[in-house]
Write an enzyme that holds these catalytic residues in place. Structure first.
Site, PDB file in Angstrom:
ATOM      1  N   ASN A  63      11.441 -45.933 -17.125  1.00  0.00           N
ATOM      2  CA  ASN A  63      10.425 -44.819 -16.849  1.00  0.00           C
ATOM      3  C   ASN A  63       9.851 -44.185 -18.114  1.00  0.00           C
ATOM      4  O   ASN A  63       8.742 -43.785 -18.085  1.00  0.00           O
ATOM      5  CB  ASN A  63      10.964 -43.724 -16.181  1.00  0.00           C
ATOM      6  CG  ASN A  63      10.265 -42.476 -16.124  1.00  0.00           C
ATOM      7  OD1 ASN A  63       9.232 -42.503 -15.554  1.00  0.00           O
ATOM      8  ND2 ASN A  63      10.810 -41.437 -16.632  1.00  0.00           N
ATOM      9  N   ALA A  64      10.593 -44.427 -19.314  1.00  0.00           N
ATOM     10  CA  ALA A  64      10.313 -43.653 -20.740  1.00  0.00           C
ATOM     11  C   ALA A  64       8.938 -44.090 -21.141  1.00  0.00           C
ATOM     12  O   ALA A  64       8.479 -45.380 -21.048  1.00  0.00           O
ATOM     13  CB  ALA A  64      11.005 -44.166 -21.504  1.00  0.00           C
ATOM     14  N   GLY A  65       8.002 -43.296 -21.395  1.00  0.00           N
ATOM     15  CA  GLY A  65       6.527 -43.623 -21.852  1.00  0.00           C
ATOM     16  C   GLY A  65       5.913 -42.402 -22.512  1.00  0.00           C
ATOM     17  O   GLY A  65       6.546 -41.233 -22.430  1.00  0.00           O
ATOM     18  N   GLY A  74       9.502 -34.235 -15.717  1.00  0.00           N
ATOM     19  CA  GLY A  74       8.464 -34.971 -14.747  1.00  0.00           C
ATOM     20  C   GLY A  74       8.978 -35.962 -13.835  1.00  0.00           C
ATOM     21  O   GLY A  74       9.835 -36.012 -13.138  1.00  0.00           O
ATOM     22  N   ASP A  96      16.816 -43.217 -28.432  1.00  0.00           N
ATOM     23  CA  ASP A  96      15.678 -43.641 -28.627  1.00  0.00           C
ATOM     24  C   ASP A  96      15.556 -44.860 -27.788  1.00  0.00           C
ATOM     25  O   ASP A  96      16.147 -45.933 -28.593  1.00  0.00           O
ATOM     26  CB  ASP A  96      14.987 -43.468 -29.944  1.00  0.00           C
ATOM     27  CG  ASP A  96      13.471 -43.587 -30.085  1.00  0.00           C
ATOM     28  OD1 ASP A  96      13.133 -44.345 -29.396  1.00  0.00           O
ATOM     29  OD2 ASP A  96      12.936 -43.586 -31.153  1.00  0.00           O
ATOM     30  N   VAL A  97      14.650 -45.384 -26.862  1.00  0.00           N
ATOM     31  CA  VAL A  97      14.692 -46.701 -26.492  1.00  0.00           C
ATOM     32  C   VAL A  97      14.286 -47.800 -27.486  1.00  0.00           C
ATOM     33  O   VAL A  97      14.457 -48.945 -27.185  1.00  0.00           O
ATOM     34  CB  VAL A  97      13.946 -46.694 -25.126  1.00  0.00           C
ATOM     35  CG1 VAL A  97      14.554 -45.838 -23.714  1.00  0.00           C
ATOM     36  CG2 VAL A  97      12.608 -46.138 -25.242  1.00  0.00           C
ATOM     37  N   TYR A 125      -2.999 -47.746 -23.605  1.00  0.00           N
ATOM     38  CA  TYR A 125      -1.808 -47.578 -22.317  1.00  0.00           C
ATOM     39  C   TYR A 125      -2.146 -48.506 -21.166  1.00  0.00           C
ATOM     40  O   TYR A 125      -0.877 -48.965 -20.517  1.00  0.00           O
ATOM     41  CB  TYR A 125      -2.323 -46.195 -21.607  1.00  0.00           C
ATOM     42  CG  TYR A 125      -1.358 -45.762 -20.719  1.00  0.00           C
ATOM     43  CD1 TYR A 125      -0.021 -45.266 -20.882  1.00  0.00           C
ATOM     44  CD2 TYR A 125      -1.947 -45.929 -19.181  1.00  0.00           C
ATOM     45  CE1 TYR A 125       0.735 -44.927 -20.033  1.00  0.00           C
ATOM     46  CE2 TYR A 125      -1.090 -45.091 -18.248  1.00  0.00           C
ATOM     47  CZ  TYR A 125       0.268 -44.791 -18.601  1.00  0.00           C
ATOM     48  OH  TYR A 125       1.024 -44.113 -17.542  1.00  0.00           O
TER      49      TYR A 125
END
Length: 460
Positions: free
Chosen positions: A298-300, A228, A271-272, A366
Protein backbone atom coordinates in the site's frame (compact mmCIF):
# COMPACT_ATOMS: atom_id res chain seq x y z
CA UNK A 1 -16.50 14.79 3.35
CA UNK A 2 -19.41 14.87 0.93
CA UNK A 3 -22.18 17.01 2.44
CA UNK A 4 -23.98 17.11 -0.92
CA UNK A 5 -25.39 13.61 -0.31
CA UNK A 6 -27.08 14.85 2.87
CA UNK A 7 -28.41 17.90 1.02
CA UNK A 8 -30.17 15.88 -1.71
CA UNK A 9 -31.24 12.91 0.41
CA UNK A 10 -34.71 14.28 1.08
CA UNK A 11 -37.06 17.22 1.33
CA UNK A 12 -36.53 20.42 -0.61
CA UNK A 13 -32.92 19.59 -1.52
CA UNK A 14 -33.93 16.36 -3.24
CA UNK A 15 -36.83 18.00 -5.04
CA UNK A 16 -34.68 20.89 -6.25
CA UNK A 17 -31.89 18.58 -7.45
CA UNK A 18 -34.36 16.58 -9.52
CA UNK A 19 -35.93 19.68 -11.00
CA UNK A 20 -32.51 20.98 -12.03
CA UNK A 21 -31.31 17.60 -13.30
CA UNK A 22 -28.53 17.40 -10.70
CA UNK A 23 -27.12 14.09 -9.40
CA UNK A 24 -29.00 12.56 -6.48
CA UNK A 25 -26.59 10.04 -4.92
CA UNK A 26 -27.67 8.05 -1.88
CA UNK A 27 -25.73 6.83 1.14
CA UNK A 28 -24.24 3.44 0.28
CA UNK A 29 -24.91 0.30 2.28
CA UNK A 30 -21.61 -0.69 3.88
CA UNK A 31 -20.82 -3.78 5.89
CA UNK A 32 -21.28 -4.01 9.63
CA UNK A 33 -20.77 -7.33 11.45
CA UNK A 34 -24.08 -9.14 11.83
CA UNK A 35 -25.84 -7.28 9.00
CA UNK A 36 -28.07 -9.32 6.68
CA UNK A 37 -26.41 -10.12 3.36
CA UNK A 38 -29.24 -8.52 1.35
CA UNK A 39 -32.42 -6.57 1.93
CA UNK A 40 -34.91 -8.64 -0.05
CA UNK A 41 -35.18 -11.85 -2.10
CA UNK A 42 -32.78 -12.97 -4.84
CA UNK A 43 -34.05 -13.63 -8.37
CA UNK A 44 -31.99 -15.99 -10.56
CA UNK A 45 -32.41 -15.63 -14.34
CA UNK A 46 -30.67 -17.42 -17.21
CA UNK A 47 -30.75 -18.17 -20.89
CA UNK A 48 -32.02 -21.62 -21.92
CA UNK A 49 -28.54 -23.17 -22.30
CA UNK A 50 -27.46 -22.06 -18.80
CA UNK A 51 -30.58 -23.13 -16.88
CA UNK A 52 -28.89 -26.12 -15.17
CA UNK A 53 -26.07 -23.90 -13.87
CA UNK A 54 -28.68 -21.41 -12.67
CA UNK A 55 -30.55 -24.15 -10.79
CA UNK A 56 -27.34 -25.32 -9.11
CA UNK A 57 -26.40 -21.79 -8.10
CA UNK A 58 -29.88 -21.06 -6.73
CA UNK A 59 -29.74 -24.23 -4.62
CA UNK A 60 -26.31 -23.29 -3.26
CA UNK A 61 -27.50 -19.82 -2.20
CA UNK A 62 -30.26 -21.32 -0.07
CA UNK A 63 -27.60 -22.23 2.50
CA UNK A 64 -27.10 -18.49 3.06
CA UNK A 65 -30.67 -18.29 4.40
CA UNK A 66 -31.81 -16.18 1.44
CA UNK A 67 -35.20 -16.20 -0.25
CA UNK A 68 -34.12 -17.41 -3.71
CA UNK A 69 -36.54 -17.45 -6.65
CA UNK A 70 -36.18 -18.65 -10.23
CA UNK A 71 -39.06 -17.00 -12.08
CA UNK A 72 -40.63 -13.60 -12.66
CA UNK A 73 -43.93 -15.30 -13.51
CA UNK A 74 -44.70 -15.93 -9.82
CA UNK A 75 -45.98 -13.17 -7.49
CA UNK A 76 -43.14 -10.67 -7.13
CA UNK A 77 -41.93 -9.06 -3.90
CA UNK A 78 -42.13 -5.33 -3.37
CA UNK A 79 -38.35 -5.12 -3.82
CA UNK A 80 -35.65 -7.50 -5.07
CA UNK A 81 -32.49 -7.49 -2.99
CA UNK A 82 -30.49 -8.87 -5.92
CA UNK A 83 -30.86 -10.32 -9.39
CA UNK A 84 -28.35 -12.90 -10.65
CA UNK A 85 -28.18 -13.51 -14.40
CA UNK A 86 -26.50 -16.82 -15.31
CA UNK A 87 -25.17 -16.88 -18.88
CA UNK A 88 -22.37 -19.41 -18.48
CA UNK A 89 -23.34 -21.35 -21.62
CA UNK A 90 -24.51 -18.48 -23.82
CA UNK A 91 -23.58 -19.49 -27.39
CA UNK A 92 -24.84 -16.65 -29.60
CA UNK A 93 -25.66 -12.96 -29.04
CA UNK A 94 -29.30 -13.79 -29.86
CA UNK A 95 -29.46 -15.84 -26.65
CA UNK A 96 -28.90 -12.71 -24.53
CA UNK A 97 -32.20 -11.11 -25.50
CA UNK A 98 -34.65 -13.02 -23.30
CA UNK A 99 -32.68 -12.86 -20.01
CA UNK A 100 -31.70 -9.22 -20.63
CA UNK A 101 -35.29 -8.16 -21.25
CA UNK A 102 -36.55 -10.19 -18.29
CA UNK A 103 -33.91 -8.49 -16.16
CA UNK A 104 -35.07 -5.11 -17.46
CA UNK A 105 -38.62 -5.85 -16.32
CA UNK A 106 -37.40 -6.30 -12.72
CA UNK A 107 -35.26 -3.19 -12.34
CA UNK A 108 -38.02 -0.90 -11.11
CA UNK A 109 -38.45 -3.35 -8.21
CA UNK A 110 -34.73 -3.44 -7.36
CA UNK A 111 -34.13 -2.35 -3.77
CA UNK A 112 -32.06 0.67 -2.82
CA UNK A 113 -28.43 -0.49 -2.78
CA UNK A 114 -29.59 -3.59 -4.67
CA UNK A 115 -27.27 -5.85 -6.61
CA UNK A 116 -27.21 -7.24 -10.15
CA UNK A 117 -24.56 -9.90 -10.79
CA UNK A 118 -23.85 -11.61 -14.13
CA UNK A 119 -22.17 -15.02 -14.32
CA UNK A 120 -20.48 -15.82 -17.61
CA UNK A 121 -17.54 -17.73 -19.06
CA UNK A 122 -14.44 -16.37 -20.71
CA UNK A 123 -14.22 -17.19 -24.40
CA UNK A 124 -11.35 -19.50 -25.37
CA UNK A 125 -9.33 -19.75 -28.56
CA UNK A 126 -11.28 -22.91 -29.44
CA UNK A 127 -14.66 -21.16 -29.30
CA UNK A 128 -16.52 -20.16 -32.42
CA UNK A 129 -17.03 -16.47 -33.24
CA UNK A 130 -20.69 -16.88 -32.21
CA UNK A 131 -19.73 -18.04 -28.71
CA UNK A 132 -16.98 -15.44 -28.34
CA UNK A 133 -19.39 -12.67 -29.36
CA UNK A 134 -22.00 -13.83 -26.86
CA UNK A 135 -19.55 -13.98 -23.98
CA UNK A 136 -18.08 -10.58 -24.76
CA UNK A 137 -21.61 -9.24 -25.09
CA UNK A 138 -22.40 -10.14 -21.48
CA UNK A 139 -19.71 -7.73 -20.30
CA UNK A 140 -21.15 -4.96 -22.48
CA UNK A 141 -24.60 -5.45 -20.93
CA UNK A 142 -23.15 -5.48 -17.41
CA UNK A 143 -21.08 -2.32 -17.82
CA UNK A 144 -23.88 -0.38 -19.49
CA UNK A 145 -26.42 -1.44 -16.87
CA UNK A 146 -24.06 -0.25 -14.15
CA UNK A 147 -24.32 3.25 -15.63
CA UNK A 148 -28.13 3.07 -15.66
CA UNK A 149 -28.75 1.91 -12.09
CA UNK A 150 -29.41 4.47 -9.36
CA UNK A 151 -30.08 4.58 -5.61
CA UNK A 152 -26.76 2.89 -4.75
CA UNK A 153 -27.46 -0.25 -6.82
CA UNK A 154 -24.53 -1.88 -8.62
CA UNK A 155 -23.97 -4.26 -11.53
CA UNK A 156 -20.93 -6.55 -11.56
CA UNK A 157 -19.82 -9.77 -13.19
CA UNK A 158 -18.12 -13.03 -12.29
CA UNK A 159 -16.25 -14.52 -15.25
CA UNK A 160 -15.36 -18.22 -15.06
CA UNK A 161 -11.93 -18.64 -16.67
CA UNK A 162 -9.53 -21.39 -17.64
CA UNK A 163 -6.68 -21.38 -15.14
CA UNK A 164 -3.93 -22.12 -17.65
CA UNK A 165 -1.02 -19.73 -17.27
CA UNK A 166 -2.22 -18.34 -13.94
CA UNK A 167 -0.90 -21.08 -11.70
CA UNK A 168 -4.33 -22.64 -11.22
CA UNK A 169 -5.58 -25.58 -13.22
CA UNK A 170 -9.11 -26.27 -14.27
CA UNK A 171 -12.26 -24.30 -14.91
CA UNK A 172 -14.20 -22.94 -11.95
CA UNK A 173 -17.75 -24.25 -11.60
CA UNK A 174 -20.72 -22.09 -10.65
CA UNK A 175 -20.83 -23.57 -7.15
CA UNK A 176 -17.06 -23.61 -6.52
CA UNK A 177 -15.92 -21.87 -3.31
CA UNK A 178 -14.37 -18.96 -5.19
CA UNK A 179 -17.46 -18.30 -7.31
CA UNK A 180 -19.74 -18.46 -4.28
CA UNK A 181 -17.32 -16.38 -2.21
CA UNK A 182 -17.12 -13.72 -4.92
CA UNK A 183 -20.90 -13.68 -5.28
CA UNK A 184 -21.32 -13.27 -1.55
CA UNK A 185 -18.81 -10.40 -1.56
CA UNK A 186 -20.66 -8.66 -4.41
CA UNK A 187 -24.01 -9.08 -2.63
CA UNK A 188 -22.69 -7.62 0.62
CA UNK A 189 -22.01 -4.10 1.81
CA UNK A 190 -18.29 -4.91 1.55
CA UNK A 191 -18.53 -4.20 -2.20
CA UNK A 192 -20.35 -0.86 -1.83
CA UNK A 193 -18.06 1.07 -4.22
CA UNK A 194 -17.34 -1.79 -6.66
CA UNK A 195 -19.46 -1.26 -9.77
CA UNK A 196 -19.29 -2.26 -13.43
CA UNK A 197 -16.49 -4.76 -12.72
CA UNK A 198 -15.98 -8.21 -14.24
CA UNK A 199 -14.04 -10.35 -11.74
CA UNK A 200 -12.25 -13.32 -13.31
CA UNK A 201 -12.22 -16.56 -11.32
CA UNK A 202 -9.53 -18.97 -12.52
CA UNK A 203 -9.85 -21.83 -10.03
CA UNK A 204 -11.98 -23.33 -7.32
CA UNK A 205 -10.36 -21.70 -4.26
CA UNK A 206 -11.13 -22.69 -0.69
CA UNK A 207 -14.11 -22.50 1.62
CA UNK A 208 -14.02 -19.48 3.93
CA UNK A 209 -13.88 -20.68 7.52
CA UNK A 210 -16.14 -17.80 8.56
CA UNK A 211 -17.95 -15.00 6.75
CA UNK A 212 -17.34 -12.57 9.62
CA UNK A 213 -13.73 -13.63 10.39
CA UNK A 214 -12.33 -15.25 7.24
CA UNK A 215 -8.73 -14.31 8.09
CA UNK A 216 -8.70 -15.95 11.52
CA UNK A 217 -5.24 -17.31 12.31
CA UNK A 218 -3.53 -15.59 9.36
CA UNK A 219 -0.74 -13.00 9.57
CA UNK A 220 -0.66 -9.95 7.30
CA UNK A 221 1.73 -7.08 6.67
CA UNK A 222 0.49 -3.70 5.42
CA UNK A 223 2.95 -1.11 4.13
CA UNK A 224 2.07 2.57 4.39
CA UNK A 225 -0.07 1.75 7.43
CA UNK A 226 0.22 4.99 9.41
CA UNK A 227 -2.62 6.90 7.75
CA UNK A 228 -5.40 7.01 5.17
CA UNK A 229 -6.21 3.89 3.21
CA UNK A 230 -3.39 1.99 4.93
CA UNK A 231 -4.96 2.52 8.35
CA UNK A 232 -8.34 1.33 7.08
CA UNK A 233 -6.70 -1.80 5.65
CA UNK A 234 -5.12 -2.54 9.03
CA UNK A 235 -8.47 -2.10 10.79
CA UNK A 236 -10.46 -4.28 8.38
CA UNK A 237 -7.90 -7.09 8.29
CA UNK A 238 -7.87 -7.09 12.10
CA UNK A 239 -11.67 -7.09 12.22
CA UNK A 240 -11.64 -10.12 9.90
CA UNK A 241 -9.37 -12.03 12.26
CA UNK A 242 -5.81 -11.41 11.02
CA UNK A 243 -2.78 -10.56 13.11
CA UNK A 244 -1.37 -7.45 11.42
CA UNK A 245 2.08 -5.92 11.13
CA UNK A 246 1.94 -2.26 10.11
CA UNK A 247 4.94 -0.83 8.25
CA UNK A 248 5.78 2.82 7.63
CA UNK A 249 8.77 5.13 7.48
CA UNK A 250 10.39 6.24 10.77
CA UNK A 251 9.10 9.79 10.23
CA UNK A 252 5.56 8.41 10.62
CA UNK A 253 6.54 6.34 13.66
CA UNK A 254 4.28 8.04 16.21
CA UNK A 255 1.20 7.75 14.03
CA UNK A 256 2.09 4.15 13.16
CA UNK A 257 2.40 3.20 16.83
CA UNK A 258 -1.00 4.73 17.57
CA UNK A 259 -2.68 2.82 14.73
CA UNK A 260 -1.11 -0.49 15.62
CA UNK A 261 -1.70 -0.13 19.37
CA UNK A 262 -5.41 0.35 18.71
CA UNK A 263 -5.63 -3.00 16.90
CA UNK A 264 -3.10 -4.76 19.15
CA UNK A 265 -0.83 -5.32 16.16
CA UNK A 266 2.88 -4.88 15.57
CA UNK A 267 4.46 -1.64 14.34
CA UNK A 268 7.58 -1.90 12.18
CA UNK A 269 9.35 1.33 11.25
CA UNK A 270 10.94 0.65 7.89
CA UNK A 271 11.56 2.40 4.58
CA UNK A 272 10.31 -0.06 1.95
CA UNK A 273 12.99 1.14 -0.47
CA UNK A 274 15.76 0.02 1.90
CA UNK A 275 17.83 -3.01 0.83
CA UNK A 276 16.58 -6.16 2.52
CA UNK A 277 13.18 -4.64 3.44
CA UNK A 278 11.34 -7.89 2.61
CA UNK A 279 13.73 -9.95 4.75
CA UNK A 280 13.18 -7.62 7.70
CA UNK A 281 9.41 -7.97 7.31
CA UNK A 282 9.59 -11.73 6.93
CA UNK A 283 11.93 -12.04 9.91
CA UNK A 284 9.74 -9.86 12.14
CA UNK A 285 6.61 -11.82 11.21
CA UNK A 286 8.17 -15.21 11.81
CA UNK A 287 9.74 -14.10 15.10
CA UNK A 288 6.51 -12.53 16.45
CA UNK A 289 3.83 -14.78 14.95
CA UNK A 290 5.66 -17.75 13.46
CA UNK A 291 4.40 -17.13 9.91
CA UNK A 292 3.48 -14.63 7.20
CA UNK A 293 0.49 -15.24 4.92
CA UNK A 294 -0.58 -11.92 3.40
CA UNK A 295 1.38 -8.99 1.98
CA UNK A 296 -0.40 -5.72 1.17
CA UNK A 297 1.67 -3.29 -0.92
CA UNK A 298 0.00 0.00 0.00
CA UNK A 299 2.92 2.39 0.58
CA UNK A 300 3.01 5.16 -2.00
CA UNK A 301 3.78 8.83 -2.59
CA UNK A 302 2.66 11.52 -5.03
CA UNK A 303 4.95 13.82 -6.95
CA UNK A 304 2.52 15.38 -9.44
CA UNK A 305 3.73 17.64 -12.24
CA UNK A 306 3.00 18.04 -15.92
CA UNK A 307 5.65 16.08 -17.81
CA UNK A 308 7.00 19.33 -19.31
CA UNK A 309 7.75 20.48 -15.74
CA UNK A 310 8.80 17.10 -14.30
CA UNK A 311 12.14 16.94 -12.49
CA UNK A 312 14.40 13.92 -12.16
CA UNK A 313 14.01 13.70 -8.40
CA UNK A 314 10.19 13.81 -8.58
CA UNK A 315 10.14 11.01 -11.13
CA UNK A 316 12.73 8.75 -9.52
CA UNK A 317 11.54 9.18 -5.92
CA UNK A 318 8.00 8.17 -6.83
CA UNK A 319 9.07 5.19 -8.95
CA UNK A 320 11.34 3.95 -6.16
CA UNK A 321 8.54 3.84 -3.58
CA UNK A 322 5.52 2.99 -5.72
CA UNK A 323 6.85 0.23 -7.99
CA UNK A 324 10.55 -0.59 -7.52
CA UNK A 325 10.10 -1.46 -3.84
CA UNK A 326 7.03 -3.69 -4.42
CA UNK A 327 8.89 -5.46 -7.23
CA UNK A 328 11.91 -6.19 -5.08
CA UNK A 329 9.87 -7.25 -2.06
CA UNK A 330 7.49 -9.43 -4.08
CA UNK A 331 10.38 -11.27 -5.69
CA UNK A 332 11.75 -12.07 -2.24
CA UNK A 333 8.35 -13.11 -0.88
CA UNK A 334 7.83 -15.49 -3.81
CA UNK A 335 11.27 -17.01 -3.12
CA UNK A 336 10.29 -17.40 0.53
CA UNK A 337 6.99 -19.04 -0.42
CA UNK A 338 8.79 -21.47 -2.74
CA UNK A 339 11.14 -22.34 0.14
CA UNK A 340 8.21 -23.02 2.48
CA UNK A 341 8.85 -19.89 4.58
CA UNK A 342 5.35 -18.44 4.13
CA UNK A 343 1.86 -19.79 4.70
CA UNK A 344 0.26 -22.51 2.60
CA UNK A 345 -1.79 -20.02 0.53
CA UNK A 346 0.26 -16.81 0.37
CA UNK A 347 -1.44 -13.69 -0.94
CA UNK A 348 0.12 -10.55 -2.41
CA UNK A 349 -2.37 -7.71 -2.89
CA UNK A 350 -1.09 -4.44 -4.36
CA UNK A 351 -2.56 -0.96 -4.69
CA UNK A 352 -2.88 0.10 -8.31
CA UNK A 353 -5.02 3.06 -9.39
CA UNK A 354 -7.46 4.09 -12.09
CA UNK A 355 -4.69 6.54 -13.08
CA UNK A 356 -2.66 3.50 -14.06
CA UNK A 357 -5.52 2.29 -16.26
CA UNK A 358 -6.81 5.48 -17.88
CA UNK A 359 -4.02 7.97 -17.17
CA UNK A 360 -4.44 11.30 -15.42
CA UNK A 361 -3.22 14.81 -16.18
CA UNK A 362 -0.08 15.68 -14.26
CA UNK A 363 0.53 12.09 -13.17
CA UNK A 364 2.76 10.51 -15.80
CA UNK A 365 5.14 9.23 -13.12
CA UNK A 366 2.31 7.95 -10.91
CA UNK A 367 0.52 6.32 -13.85
CA UNK A 368 3.75 4.62 -14.90
CA UNK A 369 4.13 3.16 -11.42
CA UNK A 370 0.50 2.07 -11.08
CA UNK A 371 0.42 0.56 -14.57
CA UNK A 372 3.60 -1.20 -13.47
CA UNK A 373 1.76 -2.61 -10.44
CA UNK A 374 -0.81 -4.14 -12.80
CA UNK A 375 1.93 -5.67 -14.94
CA UNK A 376 3.71 -6.97 -11.84
CA UNK A 377 0.50 -8.55 -10.55
CA UNK A 378 -0.16 -10.37 -13.82
CA UNK A 379 3.44 -11.65 -13.92
CA UNK A 380 3.38 -12.83 -10.29
CA UNK A 381 0.23 -14.89 -10.81
CA UNK A 382 2.10 -17.85 -12.26
CA UNK A 383 4.92 -18.30 -9.73
CA UNK A 384 2.85 -17.58 -6.66
CA UNK A 385 -0.05 -19.64 -7.99
CA UNK A 386 2.36 -22.57 -8.36
CA UNK A 387 2.81 -22.63 -4.57
CA UNK A 388 -0.92 -22.34 -3.83
CA UNK A 389 -1.10 -18.56 -3.55
CA UNK A 390 -2.43 -15.64 -5.54
CA UNK A 391 -1.42 -12.14 -6.61
CA UNK A 392 -4.09 -9.50 -7.17
CA UNK A 393 -4.41 -5.74 -7.28
CA UNK A 394 -7.01 -3.15 -6.33
CA UNK A 395 -7.37 0.03 -8.38
CA UNK A 396 -9.12 2.78 -6.40
CA UNK A 397 -10.78 5.72 -8.09
CA UNK A 398 -11.70 8.92 -6.24
CA UNK A 399 -11.50 8.10 -2.52
CA UNK A 400 -12.28 10.59 0.24
CA UNK A 401 -8.91 11.01 1.97
CA UNK A 402 -6.85 13.88 3.40
CA UNK A 403 -5.03 13.95 0.07
CA UNK A 404 -8.18 14.38 -2.06
CA UNK A 405 -9.55 16.92 0.44
CA UNK A 406 -6.79 19.26 -0.78
CA UNK A 407 -8.13 19.21 -4.35
CA UNK A 408 -9.86 22.51 -5.25
CA UNK A 409 -13.56 22.38 -4.35
CA UNK A 410 -15.00 22.50 -7.89
CA UNK A 411 -12.62 19.80 -9.18
CA UNK A 412 -13.41 17.68 -6.12
CA UNK A 413 -17.15 17.86 -6.81
CA UNK A 414 -16.61 16.87 -10.44
CA UNK A 415 -14.43 13.92 -9.41
CA UNK A 416 -17.10 12.74 -6.96
CA UNK A 417 -19.92 12.79 -9.53
CA UNK A 418 -17.93 11.27 -12.44
CA UNK A 419 -18.88 7.70 -11.63
CA UNK A 420 -22.05 5.65 -11.72
CA UNK A 421 -22.64 5.95 -7.97
CA UNK A 422 -22.17 9.74 -8.20
CA UNK A 423 -20.00 10.02 -5.10
CA UNK A 424 -16.51 9.42 -3.80
CA UNK A 425 -15.58 6.19 -2.13
CA UNK A 426 -14.24 5.81 1.40
CA UNK A 427 -10.95 4.25 2.51
CA UNK A 428 -12.92 1.35 3.97
CA UNK A 429 -14.23 0.51 0.48
CA UNK A 430 -10.68 -0.15 -0.68
CA UNK A 431 -9.89 -2.04 2.51
CA UNK A 432 -12.94 -4.31 2.19
CA UNK A 433 -11.96 -5.38 -1.32
CA UNK A 434 -8.37 -6.03 -0.23
CA UNK A 435 -9.58 -8.12 2.71
CA UNK A 436 -11.78 -10.17 0.39
CA UNK A 437 -8.92 -10.78 -2.06
CA UNK A 438 -6.74 -11.90 0.87
CA UNK A 439 -9.36 -14.38 2.09
CA UNK A 440 -9.52 -18.13 1.37
CA UNK A 441 -12.63 -17.74 -0.80
CA UNK A 442 -10.70 -15.55 -3.25
CA UNK A 443 -8.05 -18.20 -3.86
CA UNK A 444 -9.43 -18.75 -7.36
CA UNK A 445 -8.82 -15.09 -8.25
CA UNK A 446 -5.25 -14.72 -9.45
CA UNK A 447 -3.60 -12.05 -11.58
CA UNK A 448 -6.75 -9.91 -11.54
CA UNK A 449 -7.20 -6.18 -10.97
CA UNK A 450 -10.43 -5.12 -9.25
CA UNK A 451 -11.40 -1.46 -9.59
CA UNK A 452 -12.93 0.21 -6.53
CA UNK A 453 -14.10 3.34 -8.28
CA UNK A 454 -17.91 3.34 -8.42
CA UNK A 455 -17.56 2.62 -12.16
CA UNK A 456 -15.62 5.73 -13.01
CA UNK A 457 -16.36 7.05 -16.47
CA UNK A 458 -12.72 6.73 -17.60
CA UNK A 459 -10.69 3.66 -18.38
CA UNK A 460 -11.83 0.12 -18.94
Amino acid sequence: MDKYIDLVSGGLGKKLARQLGLPTPVALRRHSPGDPLLEGPVLVLSDYASRDDADRLAAAMLSWHLDVRRSTHLPQPERWGAVVVVLTNANHPDSLADPALELGSTLRQLARNGRVVFLSRQASAADSPDVAAARAGVEGVMRSLGKELRAGATANGIVLCDGDGAGSAGLAGVTSPSVLGTLRFLFSGRSAFVDGQPIPVVGNGEEDPSWERPLEGLVAVVTGAARGIGTSIVEVLTRDGAQVIGVDVPAAGESLMQVMNEVKGMALQLDVTAPGAADRILGAARERYGRLDIVIHNAGILRDKLLANMTEDRWKDLIAVNITAPLAMSARFVEAAEAGLMGDSPRIVSLASTSGIAGNRGQTNYAAAKSGIIGMTEALAGPIGAVGGAATAVAPGFIETDMTARIPALMRQFARRANSLQQGGLPIDVAETIAFLASPAAGGINGAVVRVCGQNLVGR
